[in-house]
Enzyme design. Sequence first.
Site, PDB file in Angstrom:
ATOM      1  N   GLU A 115     119.741 -21.731 123.099  1.00 15.88           N
ATOM      2  CA  GLU A 115     119.432 -20.394 122.563  1.00 15.88           C
ATOM      3  C   GLU A 115     117.992 -20.360 122.063  1.00 15.88           C
ATOM      4  O   GLU A 115     117.490 -21.387 121.602  1.00 15.88           O
ATOM      5  CB  GLU A 115     120.373 -20.074 121.377  1.00 15.88           C
ATOM      6  CG  GLU A 115     121.837 -20.124 121.737  1.00 15.88           C
ATOM      7  CD  GLU A 115     122.737 -19.992 120.499  1.00 15.88           C
ATOM      8  OE1 GLU A 115     122.227 -19.709 119.405  1.00 15.88           O
ATOM      9  OE2 GLU A 115     123.954 -20.196 120.658  1.00 15.88           O
ATOM     10  N   LYS A 117     115.241 -19.946 119.377  1.00 14.99           N
ATOM     11  CA  LYS A 117     115.254 -20.071 117.908  1.00 14.99           C
ATOM     12  C   LYS A 117     114.363 -18.954 117.363  1.00 14.99           C
ATOM     13  O   LYS A 117     113.137 -19.043 117.394  1.00 14.99           O
ATOM     14  CB  LYS A 117     114.747 -21.442 117.494  1.00 14.99           C
ATOM     15  CG  LYS A 117     114.869 -21.702 116.007  1.00 14.99           C
ATOM     16  CD  LYS A 117     114.530 -23.151 115.693  1.00 14.99           C
ATOM     17  CE  LYS A 117     114.634 -23.457 114.208  1.00 14.99           C
ATOM     18  NZ  LYS A 117     113.847 -22.582 113.362  1.00 14.99           N
ATOM     19  N   ASP A 119     112.361 -16.518 115.088  1.00 15.67           N
ATOM     20  CA  ASP A 119     111.629 -16.749 113.850  1.00 15.67           C
ATOM     21  C   ASP A 119     111.807 -15.548 112.931  1.00 15.67           C
ATOM     22  O   ASP A 119     110.960 -14.671 112.852  1.00 15.67           O
ATOM     23  CB  ASP A 119     110.148 -16.967 114.171  1.00 15.67           C
ATOM     24  CG  ASP A 119     109.428 -17.634 113.024  1.00 15.67           C
ATOM     25  OD1 ASP A 119     110.105 -18.079 112.079  1.00 15.67           O
ATOM     26  OD2 ASP A 119     108.195 -17.704 113.063  1.00 15.67           O
ATOM     27  N   TYR A 231     124.542 -15.341 116.245  1.00 15.52           N
ATOM     28  CA  TYR A 231     124.810 -16.561 117.011  1.00 15.52           C
ATOM     29  C   TYR A 231     125.876 -17.463 116.397  1.00 15.52           C
ATOM     30  O   TYR A 231     126.122 -18.538 116.926  1.00 15.52           O
ATOM     31  CB  TYR A 231     123.515 -17.362 117.220  1.00 15.52           C
ATOM     32  CG  TYR A 231     122.775 -17.616 115.924  1.00 15.52           C
ATOM     33  CD1 TYR A 231     121.671 -16.848 115.605  1.00 15.52           C
ATOM     34  CD2 TYR A 231     123.183 -18.587 115.023  1.00 15.52           C
ATOM     35  CE1 TYR A 231     120.988 -17.046 114.416  1.00 15.52           C
ATOM     36  CE2 TYR A 231     122.525 -18.789 113.838  1.00 15.52           C
ATOM     37  CZ  TYR A 231     121.420 -18.011 113.539  1.00 15.52           C
ATOM     38  OH  TYR A 231     120.753 -18.200 112.352  1.00 15.52           O
ATOM     39  N   LYS A 319     111.327 -27.833 118.701  1.00 19.84           N
ATOM     40  CA  LYS A 319     110.195 -27.007 118.273  1.00 19.84           C
ATOM     41  C   LYS A 319     109.169 -26.909 119.397  1.00 19.84           C
ATOM     42  O   LYS A 319     108.911 -27.884 120.108  1.00 19.84           O
ATOM     43  CB  LYS A 319     109.533 -27.626 117.030  1.00 19.84           C
ATOM     44  CG  LYS A 319     110.403 -27.529 115.788  1.00 19.84           C
ATOM     45  CD  LYS A 319     110.524 -26.073 115.343  1.00 19.84           C
ATOM     46  CE  LYS A 319     111.207 -25.915 114.006  1.00 19.84           C
ATOM     47  NZ  LYS A 319     110.337 -25.902 112.860  1.00 19.84           N
ATOM     48  N   CYS A 413      77.833   1.142 107.083  1.00 16.82           N
ATOM     49  CA  CYS A 413      78.523   1.009 108.375  1.00 16.82           C
ATOM     50  C   CYS A 413      77.697   0.139 109.321  1.00 16.82           C
ATOM     51  O   CYS A 413      76.508   0.406 109.517  1.00 16.82           O
ATOM     52  CB  CYS A 413      78.735   2.406 108.965  1.00 16.82           C
ATOM     53  SG  CYS A 413      79.258   2.355 110.691  1.00 16.82           S
ATOM     54  N   CYS A 416      76.189   2.568 112.205  1.00 19.07           N
ATOM     55  CA  CYS A 416      75.214   3.650 111.997  1.00 19.07           C
ATOM     56  C   CYS A 416      74.404   3.490 110.713  1.00 19.07           C
ATOM     57  O   CYS A 416      73.467   4.252 110.469  1.00 19.07           O
ATOM     58  CB  CYS A 416      75.916   5.011 112.008  1.00 19.07           C
ATOM     59  SG  CYS A 416      76.956   5.262 110.551  1.00 19.07           S
ATOM     60  N   CYS A 431      83.716   4.602 107.367  1.00 18.88           N
ATOM     61  CA  CYS A 431      82.427   5.221 107.619  1.00 18.88           C
ATOM     62  C   CYS A 431      82.748   6.704 107.793  1.00 18.88           C
ATOM     63  O   CYS A 431      83.523   7.072 108.667  1.00 18.88           O
ATOM     64  CB  CYS A 431      81.811   4.661 108.898  1.00 18.88           C
ATOM     65  SG  CYS A 431      80.433   5.665 109.448  1.00 18.88           S
ATOM     66  N   CYS A 436      78.757   9.062 113.672  1.00 20.06           N
ATOM     67  CA  CYS A 436      78.615   7.608 113.874  1.00 20.06           C
ATOM     68  C   CYS A 436      78.924   7.265 115.340  1.00 20.06           C
ATOM     69  O   CYS A 436      80.003   7.589 115.843  1.00 20.06           O
ATOM     70  CB  CYS A 436      79.565   6.862 112.949  1.00 20.06           C
ATOM     71  SG  CYS A 436      79.642   5.095 113.280  1.00 20.06           S
TER      72      CYS A 436
HETATM   73  S1  IVH Z   1     121.957 -22.376 114.496  1.00 22.91           S
HETATM   74  C1  IVH Z   1     124.877 -24.484 112.107  1.00 22.91           C
HETATM   75  N1  IVH Z   1     120.820 -20.759 116.217  1.00 22.91           N
HETATM   76  O1  IVH Z   1     116.723 -21.490 112.630  1.00 22.91           O
HETATM   77  C2  IVH Z   1     124.027 -23.410 112.561  1.00 22.91           C
HETATM   78  N2  IVH Z   1     119.759 -21.100 114.131  1.00 22.91           N
HETATM   79  O2  IVH Z   1     116.807 -24.392 110.758  1.00 22.91           O
HETATM   80  C3  IVH Z   1     122.588 -23.719 112.335  1.00 22.91           C
HETATM   81  N3  IVH Z   1     117.709 -19.804 113.873  1.00 22.91           N
HETATM   82  O3  IVH Z   1     117.169 -20.876 109.483  1.00 22.91           O
HETATM   83  C4  IVH Z   1     121.690 -22.670 112.819  1.00 22.91           C
HETATM   84  N4  IVH Z   1     117.762 -18.802 115.824  1.00 22.91           N
HETATM   85  O4  IVH Z   1     118.221 -19.065 110.748  1.00 22.91           O
HETATM   86  C5  IVH Z   1     120.746 -21.318 114.999  1.00 22.91           C
HETATM   87  N5  IVH Z   1     119.952 -19.344 117.839  1.00 22.91           N
HETATM   88  C6  IVH Z   1     119.890 -19.894 116.626  1.00 22.91           C
HETATM   89  C7  IVH Z   1     118.829 -19.615 115.746  1.00 22.91           C
HETATM   90  C8  IVH Z   1     118.801 -20.244 114.507  1.00 22.91           C
HETATM   91  C9  IVH Z   1     117.094 -18.932 114.691  1.00 22.91           C
HETATM   92  C10 IVH Z   1     117.212 -20.191 112.544  1.00 22.91           C
HETATM   93  C11 IVH Z   1     118.244 -20.239 111.481  1.00 22.91           C
HETATM   94  C12 IVH Z   1     117.819 -21.374 110.599  1.00 22.91           C
HETATM   95  C13 IVH Z   1     116.846 -22.122 111.398  1.00 22.91           C
HETATM   96  C14 IVH Z   1     117.349 -23.513 111.633  1.00 22.91           C
END
Ligand code: IVH
Length: 681
Positions: A115, A117, A119, A231, A319, A413, A416, A431, A436
């Site tokens: 999935e 991740k 932010d 999720y 990451k 500015c 100008c 300005c 300008c």
């Molecule tokens: S699973 C046991 N799935 O990433 C479940 N986390 O440190 C653990 N996050 O703050 C999390 N997308 O909020 C999971 N598809 C995803 C995610 C996800 C974003 C965030 C989550 C957490 C951090 C994990």
Amino acid sequence: MDDQSLQQELARLRVEINHHSYRYHVLDAPVISDLEYDRLMNRLKEIEAAHPEWITPDSPSQRTGGAPSDKFIKVRHPSPILSLGNAFNADEVRAWLERIAKVDERVLQADYVVEPKIDGLTVVLHYTNGLLTQGATRGDGVIGEDITPNLRTVRAVPLRIPVQAGGPTPPAHLVVRGEAFIPLKEFEQLNQKLQQAGEKTYQNPRNTAAGSLRQLDPALTASRPLTLLTYAIVATDGPMPETQWDLLNTLRSLGFPVSDLNQRCPDLESAIHVCEEAIHKRDQWPFEVDGMVIKINDLRLVADLGVVGKDPRGAIAVKFPAREVSTLLQDIGVNVGRTGVLTPYAILEPVEVGGVIVKRATLNNFDFIREKDIRPGDRVMIKRSGDVIPYVIGPILDARSGSEQPYQPPTTCPACGQPVENIPGEVAWYCVNAACPAQLVRNLEHFASRGAMDILGLGIKIVEQLVAGALVNDVADTYNLTKEQLLKLEGFADKKADNLLAAIDGSRQRPLARLLNALGIRGVGEVVAQDLARYFPDLNRLSSASLDDLQTIEGIGPNIAQAIVDWFSQPANQEILRKLKAAGVWPTQYPAPVSPAVEEEQAIFAGQIFVITGTLPSMSREEAKAFIQKYGGKVTDSVSKKTHFLVAGEAAGSKLEKARELGVPVLDEAGLRQMATRNRP
Ligand code: IVH
């Protein structure tokens, strides 16, 4: 390494992590990247794993997230809201599998779900008999903050799990975990809107999402383009799906938003492959991701594997390579926008960020530079997210030589040379010189752009030539350009001149909404322009509209109304209107405009002027305004003798006092609703 130096390293790491955590969470002024932070934390956890006897309760490894704040009611999660361990490359992912295979060798036969991740900000949503009863932040993983009223304003959060014929029956008790976030495009639009209104822009989508949810005014949350993807099921008294893949499908079928980017993989190598491909694909994704999550599909196996600290063994975050790097801030440049707003930007020593060479970055506004004390000559952290312009996070103070001087914003500015002005209550500097050249270039570029007059061939290069050659002094002059004039410009031959003139000529027929957008009035973009064009048949009628008239239109608040009135009050702009009319650029929108009341017979509040103040129990300000307008009433901003009713909610202040002083009747929300229905014919 001997024990003594390991212990010294551990102590150093704790101090360093606490310092950066404070800068990030409390000061909102991080000076290292998330990735560098993760590395410090990983090293800390590594040492603590080897020496569990050295773990102290106050070690930064012992908390999962920000501590819950006092602002909100605290809520205990039904089970801990876990975090994830990190891997930074394929080998670290393989090492993870080896580690967990020692705990339970069934993992060697496992399949996976990968999935994105996201932010954003973790949210925990409780449903009782299908109704949203509570929404909380993660807090420290055990206790979160109750932000239910704010989450209710997020459209993607189901308020009720719909019961569909043939579909699954929602369990009586269900707790779902997801990520709330602001998509990248919406974030940019929000910042553009704020910048045009002279307000502070936000630094990044994540902090904006978190800030919008962790504050006390649901109306503010509602005005932010937040959305959600889910999720996980944290708790349920219904049947628990056996696999993560089924769980995602269950969530989807119950009406929860689930990412389309989730993928099922038969083995770990294919999961790694999906993660590696995502590094290149993520630029096209609509939201910011900081990695991918690999999850073992079999949820019973995941439960059996257990957790280490706060991290489940059965999943790992992979990451992405850093898109935050440090570089030298060579100088601070200043752009002049079409409304005259001055915008600082960073001129950087070129640096590669995630495969792209970056030389320029956003610096938000002058307040931001002052607050973060960003100085030319500093080493700064920059971040690139999605396909958007990178931004400066802040200076690396430790890297200062001492010769860097605080930045002084310009007093004139840069285009100008005229003095710049600050409008009280706004952070931006402007300005205000209508002539300008930099503003004219931006104005004309916008005037000719796609959503505006759509003049094919009139791009920034030619606009610059026209302005530099003094062939245009305002946007209306475009319609007086002659072939002889164009042929004198560099790069123009017969055909190019003819084509441009034909394109200009063709644009005379654009509808009123397009022309309104094209004029570049602050706050009047495509949407507001369309709203205005619905109420005013031509520019003259709009030109004579009062602040109150404008504010009765849905979507137009006091700031935009003021900007419109100001624009039309300037003689230079009246001259533009005169010239446009003379040149035959005068769209009209007949039949006559509709009144804000939808239907005559529904216009129970016709002729009545309302003011709304305080927090109403179930309606946001915008909803109350729409409600009044639906029945033909007008809503204005301040209480005067002309006000017929004040609708007051909780924490009403000076407007309530004023209404009492003037003897204006005061209604609460119930009273307002009653009046609408009682009077219904
Ligand atoms: S699973 C046991 N799935 O990433 C479940 N986390 O440190 C653990 N996050 O703050 C999390 N997308 O909020 C999971 N598809 C995803 C995610 C996800 C974003 C965030 C989550 C957490 C951090 C994990």
